[in-house]
Motif scaffolding. Sequence first.
Motif, mmCIF file in Angstrom:
data_model
loop_
_atom_site.group_PDB
_atom_site.id
_atom_site.type_symbol
_atom_site.label_atom_id
_atom_site.label_comp_id
_atom_site.label_asym_id
_atom_site.label_seq_id
_atom_site.Cartn_x
_atom_site.Cartn_y
_atom_site.Cartn_z
ATOM 1 N N LEU A 178 -54.511 -51.960 5.121
ATOM 2 C CA LEU A 178 -54.500 -50.498 5.149
ATOM 3 C C LEU A 178 -53.343 -49.962 4.309
ATOM 4 O O LEU A 178 -52.209 -50.413 4.427
ATOM 5 N N LEU A 179 -53.655 -48.995 3.446
ATOM 6 C CA LEU A 179 -52.626 -48.341 2.645
ATOM 7 C C LEU A 179 -52.273 -46.978 3.212
ATOM 8 O O LEU A 179 -51.117 -46.684 3.487
ATOM 9 N N ILE A 180 -53.264 -46.121 3.403
ATOM 10 C CA ILE A 180 -53.023 -44.767 3.908
ATOM 11 C C ILE A 180 -54.337 -44.159 4.378
ATOM 12 O O ILE A 180 -55.412 -44.485 3.855
ATOM 13 N N ARG A 181 -54.233 -43.320 5.386
ATOM 14 C CA ARG A 181 -55.393 -42.599 5.904
ATOM 15 C C ARG A 181 -55.167 -41.104 5.628
ATOM 16 O O ARG A 181 -54.600 -40.391 6.460
ATOM 17 N N PRO A 182 -55.557 -40.624 4.450
ATOM 18 C CA PRO A 182 -55.223 -39.247 4.076
ATOM 19 C C PRO A 182 -56.045 -38.204 4.840
ATOM 20 O O PRO A 182 -57.219 -38.412 5.153
ATOM 21 N N GLY A 183 -55.409 -37.071 5.137
ATOM 22 C CA GLY A 183 -56.106 -35.957 5.751
ATOM 23 C C GLY A 183 -56.840 -35.149 4.692
ATOM 24 O O GLY A 183 -56.359 -34.994 3.573
ATOM 25 N N LEU A 184 -58.012 -34.643 5.040
ATOM 26 C CA LEU A 184 -58.814 -33.835 4.125
ATOM 27 C C LEU A 184 -58.866 -32.395 4.606
ATOM 28 O O LEU A 184 -58.876 -32.131 5.814
ATOM 29 N N PHE A 185 -58.917 -31.466 3.668
ATOM 30 C CA PHE A 185 -59.023 -30.049 3.998
ATOM 31 C C PHE A 185 -59.844 -29.345 2.917
ATOM 32 O O PHE A 185 -59.948 -29.835 1.783
ATOM 33 N N PRO A 186 -60.439 -28.198 3.224
ATOM 34 C CA PRO A 186 -61.252 -27.489 2.232
ATOM 35 C C PRO A 186 -60.370 -26.781 1.209
ATOM 36 O O PRO A 186 -59.315 -26.231 1.541
ATOM 37 N N ALA A 187 -60.817 -26.788 -0.037
ATOM 38 C CA ALA A 187 -60.091 -26.102 -1.099
ATOM 39 C C ALA A 187 -61.071 -25.626 -2.157
ATOM 40 O O ALA A 187 -62.171 -26.170 -2.306
ATOM 41 N N SER A 251 -63.408 -26.264 -11.081
ATOM 42 C CA SER A 251 -64.020 -25.408 -12.100
ATOM 43 C C SER A 251 -64.712 -24.191 -11.505
ATOM 44 O O SER A 251 -65.448 -23.490 -12.200
ATOM 45 N N GLY A 252 -64.474 -23.930 -10.197
ATOM 46 C CA GLY A 252 -64.979 -22.710 -9.594
ATOM 47 C C GLY A 252 -66.394 -22.770 -9.071
ATOM 48 O O GLY A 252 -67.026 -21.727 -8.857
ATOM 49 N N GLN A 253 -66.915 -23.987 -8.818
ATOM 50 C CA GLN A 253 -68.310 -24.118 -8.410
ATOM 51 C C GLN A 253 -68.520 -24.071 -6.898
ATOM 52 O O GLN A 253 -69.666 -24.044 -6.443
ATOM 53 N N GLY A 254 -67.435 -24.061 -6.114
ATOM 54 C CA GLY A 254 -67.594 -24.017 -4.670
ATOM 55 C C GLY A 254 -66.385 -24.591 -3.966
ATOM 56 O O GLY A 254 -65.285 -24.669 -4.527
ATOM 57 N N VAL A 255 -66.607 -25.000 -2.713
ATOM 58 C CA VAL A 255 -65.533 -25.491 -1.854
ATOM 59 C C VAL A 255 -65.725 -26.987 -1.619
ATOM 60 O O VAL A 255 -66.816 -27.428 -1.247
ATOM 61 N N SER A 256 -64.677 -27.760 -1.834
ATOM 62 C CA SER A 256 -64.749 -29.206 -1.657
ATOM 63 C C SER A 256 -63.670 -29.669 -0.694
ATOM 64 O O SER A 256 -62.673 -28.970 -0.475
ATOM 65 N N ALA A 264 -52.200 -32.498 -5.039
ATOM 66 C CA ALA A 264 -50.850 -31.920 -4.993
ATOM 67 C C ALA A 264 -50.509 -31.128 -6.254
ATOM 68 O O ALA A 264 -50.016 -30.002 -6.170
ATOM 69 N N ASN A 265 -50.763 -31.688 -7.424
ATOM 70 C CA ASN A 265 -50.408 -30.997 -8.669
ATOM 71 C C ASN A 265 -51.196 -29.710 -8.855
ATOM 72 O O ASN A 265 -50.646 -28.681 -9.267
ATOM 73 N N ASP A 266 -52.487 -29.744 -8.551
ATOM 74 C CA ASP A 266 -53.326 -28.551 -8.719
ATOM 75 C C ASP A 266 -52.993 -27.484 -7.681
ATOM 76 O O ASP A 266 -53.065 -26.288 -7.975
ATOM 77 N N LEU A 267 -52.622 -27.905 -6.486
ATOM 78 C CA LEU A 267 -52.196 -26.944 -5.463
ATOM 79 C C LEU A 267 -50.870 -26.289 -5.873
ATOM 80 O O LEU A 267 -50.705 -25.071 -5.766
ATOM 81 N N ALA A 268 -49.923 -27.100 -6.338
ATOM 82 C CA ALA A 268 -48.612 -26.576 -6.731
ATOM 83 C C ALA A 268 -48.719 -25.616 -7.908
ATOM 84 O O ALA A 268 -47.983 -24.623 -7.999
ATOM 85 N N ALA A 269 -49.673 -25.895 -8.823
ATOM 86 C CA ALA A 269 -49.832 -25.056 -10.005
ATOM 87 C C ALA A 269 -50.696 -23.824 -9.746
ATOM 88 O O ALA A 269 -50.829 -22.964 -10.618
ATOM 89 N N GLY A 270 -51.266 -23.743 -8.543
ATOM 90 C CA GLY A 270 -52.092 -22.593 -8.220
ATOM 91 C C GLY A 270 -53.514 -22.681 -8.745
ATOM 92 O O GLY A 270 -54.281 -21.715 -8.640
ATOM 93 N N ARG A 271 -53.880 -23.818 -9.322
ATOM 94 C CA ARG A 271 -55.250 -23.974 -9.815
ATOM 95 C C ARG A 271 -56.229 -24.161 -8.670
ATOM 96 O O ARG A 271 -57.407 -23.837 -8.773
#
Length: 327
Positions: A178-187, A251-256, A264-271
């Motif tokens: 096991l390496l990591i169990r990442p949490g997922l959230f909608p964005a 690219s603005g097609q919906g929520v994933s 992290a990088n896209d969240l920090a940059a506001g994309r």
Amino acid sequence: MSSGKRVRPALSSTVGGTGNDPRMPPLHLLRAFEATARMGSMRQAAVDLGTSHPVVSRHIESLESWMKTRLFEMGPRGAVLTHEGKTLFSAVGRAFRLITAAAAEINPPPSRRTIRIWCMPGLATRWLTPRLSSIRAFFDKGDIVIRASDRLPDLEGGEAEIMIGYGSLEDFPEGAKLLIRPGLFPAASAQWVELHGHPVSISTIPGEMMIHEDTRRHWAEWLEKAEMTIEGPLSGPRMSDANLGFDAALSGQGVSLVSRLLAANDLAAGRLIRLSDREVALGAYYIVTATSVRDYKSVATFTAWLKDSLTLSECDASPPEISLSYT
């Protein structure tokens, strides 16, 4: 309307002689077949063999004519072996491995080692590749080959030395760590939020706005574990893997569903905009190594660094540089 699939010619009854012909199929046809079966794609097989896609395609068609049966079915997931193809690949694969082993015994390879790392596409693109210089430092006497794939390679057959996969422990062979169990959230993208507004609750997002992987199971499981419901069915577009879903959201097609680990990088940059504070883990990243390298010191230190780095990335911290504690 065209289905998008290439129409393949009917099999010839004249290539290769009669059905009782005892001769082995031409070796160059078997090489094209083995590479296509192993790579799951004629285009990737062409790269592997150092030739062109049309050449590999012609070789496969000629071999199918020789065998008088279909060996592959072509679809959106690439070249898929038929029952007859699997039978042939089992024999051809063993034969090629024996030839490779005999050649290595007669003419041993140089001491420089090749470390082939297969990794889930999203992690390979957004996390592993930007850290390539750190990875190379662990294997300073070898060449690094990284392949983005969600398929488990034949580790014991020499297809790869390391696989970084995602799923449940039972999805992996014995010895997976096991390496990591990442949490997922909608964005969603900033453009999507500007157009549709920031939802008060995930339950207010229309089902058709949700971007799915190859099935809608992941969103359904996330909503269940987050104790949320939405109005109407989950009817949004489906992608072949999570990485495509990430790109579609960006690219603005919906929520994933995304993780801090990859976004992290896209969240920090506001994309990318996080749409809920709820975070649910649906699976985990595991590392699997071939038996031949499990005692290889560099693999052990790389695994330790990888686990620590992923954990820090998930916590929005900077990835650690290589230190003496790993060497």
